[in-house]
Write an enzyme that holds these catalytic residues in place. Structure first.
Site, mmCIF file in Angstrom:
data_model
loop_
_atom_site.group_PDB
_atom_site.id
_atom_site.type_symbol
_atom_site.label_atom_id
_atom_site.label_comp_id
_atom_site.label_asym_id
_atom_site.label_seq_id
_atom_site.Cartn_x
_atom_site.Cartn_y
_atom_site.Cartn_z
ATOM 1 N N GLU A 521 0.832 -1.215 0.000
ATOM 2 C CA GLU A 521 0.000 0.000 0.000
ATOM 3 C C GLU A 521 0.863 1.260 0.000
ATOM 4 O O GLU A 521 0.553 2.232 -0.677
ATOM 5 C CB GLU A 521 -0.961 0.011 1.195
ATOM 6 C CG GLU A 521 -1.992 -1.109 1.205
ATOM 7 C CD GLU A 521 -2.788 -1.231 -0.084
ATOM 8 O OE1 GLU A 521 -2.869 -0.247 -0.843
ATOM 9 O OE2 GLU A 521 -3.308 -2.323 -0.345
ATOM 10 N N ASP A 585 3.684 -4.644 -5.530
ATOM 11 C CA ASP A 585 4.082 -5.973 -5.023
ATOM 12 C C ASP A 585 5.601 -6.065 -4.867
ATOM 13 O O ASP A 585 6.108 -6.562 -3.862
ATOM 14 C CB ASP A 585 3.627 -7.080 -5.993
ATOM 15 C CG ASP A 585 2.157 -7.438 -5.800
ATOM 16 O OD1 ASP A 585 1.580 -7.058 -4.764
ATOM 17 O OD2 ASP A 585 1.603 -8.112 -6.691
HETATM 18 ZN ZN LIG Z 1 -2.631 -2.615 -4.728
#
Ligand SMILES: [Zn+2]
Length: 687
Positions: A521, A585
């Site tokens: 995030e 990621d």
């Molecule tokens: Zn995301």
């Protein structure tokens, strides 16, 4: 921009209980799920350097075929099922007409009871739609269209376009009016305009589905077939004028602020002032016309189609939107197209699961309030904040050490990172539902009032100051998100449980689970989209030209890497659509790993045992295994095809292997040699 799959959250499909393997010593007594990393879920015969996803998840994959009610089945679904059971229990109790119920319990309980009354839904049939359909039938000319669209949108029934409120991209403290594209029945414009075999097949089946729905309303088959053709033609016109999903990733492409008068001039065929008056939109002067061509398309479509076509189109919008809440024949037809044909699910979820979701959809913060009282303690919030701090420090260190970014941009990046707001568990201020009435014997009415309440809540924000405490997800949601205009990160209570997070779990596994989610995030604030917003949430280029160019070059490595992955025969991932999530990621994994290293180094001073192997694996290996196992996932082919078009996230298998291939830290942990599939020759790295 959200973590995971918002797309899936809106159409979550039920399942049976988790079929998780392993002994019971690490099973959470609250959820029945195993904590984090489970050696028994691995396929130890696989080579981690060849296919890490198979190595981490192989036994889980073999033992967890997709349940009949699901399109895909993963660790999130397991946790979702656990939450469903808790919410079911809450709603069963609240549904008993006890005079001692609180105002919230009355609303969620009566809503749930009305939904569970299947016999009443059957007996009412389509008669509940009569007032809405009669109004459409009374339409005399196209000049009535604005009134009709407003009438339906007052009940939350979408048609033709979206009108809403949004933060002004260039003045983040102000809420302005927004016009956006909408009005389609298939999930993306590509289904109407692309020539691929899958898209052609789906639109043929869609047209048949529309026809069947008209027949259920009582139309003769020949009439219904003609009506379905009309709907298809009209939606195709709107689809052709719609922006492509990837193009919309750039905030500059969906930001065209103008005055109300300028906006009205662009679409004279639709009576905007009448629409705003009927929707009770607060007075405003400025509006963001997100997709300019779509507004032209709406205007042209109004010219091109006679009033009878518009009546047919609006009638379809009503029945399509209402079908899940009507008699069984409607519910089944809706399931057959939207979940079976589009997603591959074989059987509809039990009614109670659907009802829990509908209550969560319309009264999420009333239900969530009871949910957090039962499940989320102060200790959970404290521990979570500690981890956010650790990830924050790791990202600051990562930025400081970047060899490709100049000092001026680094300084600005740091300012942005420092300004991140953190929303954890549940909102400080709960939503007030006191003006929403819920009746125990009126399910469809409850849906209309609930959807209408939400529509007006959003519209009432126009012209008001921005509410920084507002949440986009209800507390039980197993998900998280970052918002560029708010510059905040949010983690609902629903995700702060095993397998993501557990107080008693060792650090390596916690950092591989929720640590990576937090890092993911945070990295969204610096992906291809998030990097365009500054510390205050304004769309404002704070990069030097040279650093911006270097970012684009590095990001294009991810575009190529993920664009080469093929989740289903004849289809490749869209590297540009998934760029933000893939960047998040990869960045998230790196900074979570850095934070773990720091934590271990600090703790090892007092207790060197923290560096020892557990279950035969080093802390570094357990970090990656914990990460890999968060993403164990089986999915159906039809679902995979749909997600290639819709989902900005890569399928779970590639989320795991795509990251492993880029990380020397992974390759070192598992002693992978150059040339192995999990060692990418020119590794991609932005953060
Ligand atoms: Zn995301």
């Amino acid at each position: 921009m959200r973590f995971l799959r918002m797309l899936l959250c809106v159409s979550l499909i039920g399942c049976t209980l988790p079929l998780f393997s392993g002994d019971n010593k690490d099973v959470d007594p609250k959820t029945g799920l195993r904590h984090g990393f489970d050696p028994a879920a691995m396929d130890k015969t696989a080579d981690p350097c060849n296919d890490f996803f198979q190595y981490a998840c192989g036994t889980w994959l073999a033992k967890n075929p997709v349940p009949a009610e699901y399109s895909d089945w993963d660790r999130f679904s397991e946790l979702y099922e656990v939450n469903l059971a808790i919410l079911h229990d809450i709603l069963d109790k609240a549904a008993k007409p006890d005079p001692k119920r609180s105002a919230e319990e009355q609303k969620i309980g009566d809503y749930y009871a009305s939904c569970m009354d299947e016999a009443a839904a059957e007996q009412k049939g389509a008669s509940v739609l009569k007032p809405q359909l009669d109004q459409i039938a009374a339409m005399k000319s196209k000049s009535d269209l604005a009134e009709q669209v407003a009438h339906l949108q007052n009940y939350g029934i979408p048609s033709l376009m979206r009108f809403n409120s949004q933060q002004d991209f260039k003045n983040a403290e102000s809420m302005i009016a927004e016009f956006d594209q909408g009005g389609l029945g298939l999930p993306d414009r590509d289904y109407y305009v692309k020539d691929e075999a899958d898209k052609k097949e789906k639109r043929e089946k869609y047209q048949l589905h529309v026809q069947k729905m008209f027949q259920l309303l009582g139309d003769a088959p020949v009439t219904a077939a003609d009506e379905a053709k009309v709907v298809m033609a009209m939606e195709t016109d709107l689809a052709k004028a719609s922006q492509d999903r990837t193009f919309r990733r750039d905030p500059n492409n969906v930001y065209h602020k103008m005055t109300k008068a300028e906006f009205v001039k662009l679409s004279p065929n639709f009576n905007w002032n009448r629409y705003w008056q009927l929707m009770k939109v607060p007075q405003f002067t400025e509006i963001n016309l997100a997709p300019p061509d779509f507004l032209k398309g709406v205007n042209a479509a109004i010219d091109a189609h006679p009033v009878e076509h518009w009546k047919t189109y609006l009638r379809w919008k009503v029945v399509n939107s209402a079908a899940p809440y009507l008699a069984k024949a409607f519910v089944d037809e809706d399931f057959d197209f939207n979940e079976h044909i589009m997603g591959g699910a074989e059987q509809i979820r039990p009614r109670w699961k659907r009802c829990v979701d509908y209550v969560d959809g319309n009264l999420g913060e009333a239900l969530g309030k009871v949910y957090v009282d039962k499940t989320f303690g102060a200790e959970g919030k404290r521990r979570m904040l500690e981890m956010v701090d650790a990830l924050h420090s790791a990202l600051a260190k990562d930025i400081a050490g970047l060899d490709w970014m100049g000092d001026a941009t680094k300084q600005k990046a740091n300012d942005k990172l420092k300004a991140f707001a953190r929303l954890i568990g549940y909102p400080d201020k709960w939503r007030d539902y006191s003006t929403l009435s819920v009746a125990r014997n009126d399910f469809y009415g409850n849906v209309n009032r609930g959807d209408g309440f939400e529509k007006h809540r959003l519209l009432n924000r126009v012209g008001k100051p921005v509410d920084h405490g507002e949440w986009l997800m209800s507390p039980p949601t197993v998900n998280a998100y970052y918002r560029g205009s708010m510059n905040d990160i949010t983690f609902p209570a629903g995700i702060l449980q095993p397998p993501f997070f557990e107080n008693s779990m060792d650090d390596a596994v916690n950092y591989g689970g929720i640590g990576l989610v937090i890092g993911h995030e945070m990295t969204h604030g610096f992906d291809d989209q998030g990097r365009k917003f500054d510390a205050k949430g304004n769309l404002n280029d704070w990069w030097t030209a040279d650093d911006g160019k270097k970012f684009e070059e590095r990001a294009s490595c991810f575009v190529n890497e993920y664009g080469s992955f093929s989740p289903v025969a004849d289809m490749h991932l869209n590297g540009k659509l998934t760029l933000g999530e893939n960047t998040a990621d990869n960045g998230g994994a790196r900074i979570a790993f850095m934070a773990l290293q720091q934590t271990l180094a600090d703790k090892a001073k007092a207790d060197p045992k923290v560096l020892e192997k557990v279950d035969g694996f080093t802390p570094e290996q357990r970090f990656f295994l914990g990460f890999g196992q968060v993403w164990c996932d089986n999915r159906r082919e039809e679902f995979s095809k749909q997600m290639v078009t819709l989902d900005p996230h890569s399928p779970d298998k590639f989320r795991v292997n795509g990251v492993a291939q880029n990380m020397p830290e992974f390759q070192k942990a598992f002693s992978c040699k150059g040339g192995s599939p999990m060692v990418r020759e020119n590794a991609c790295r932005v953060w």
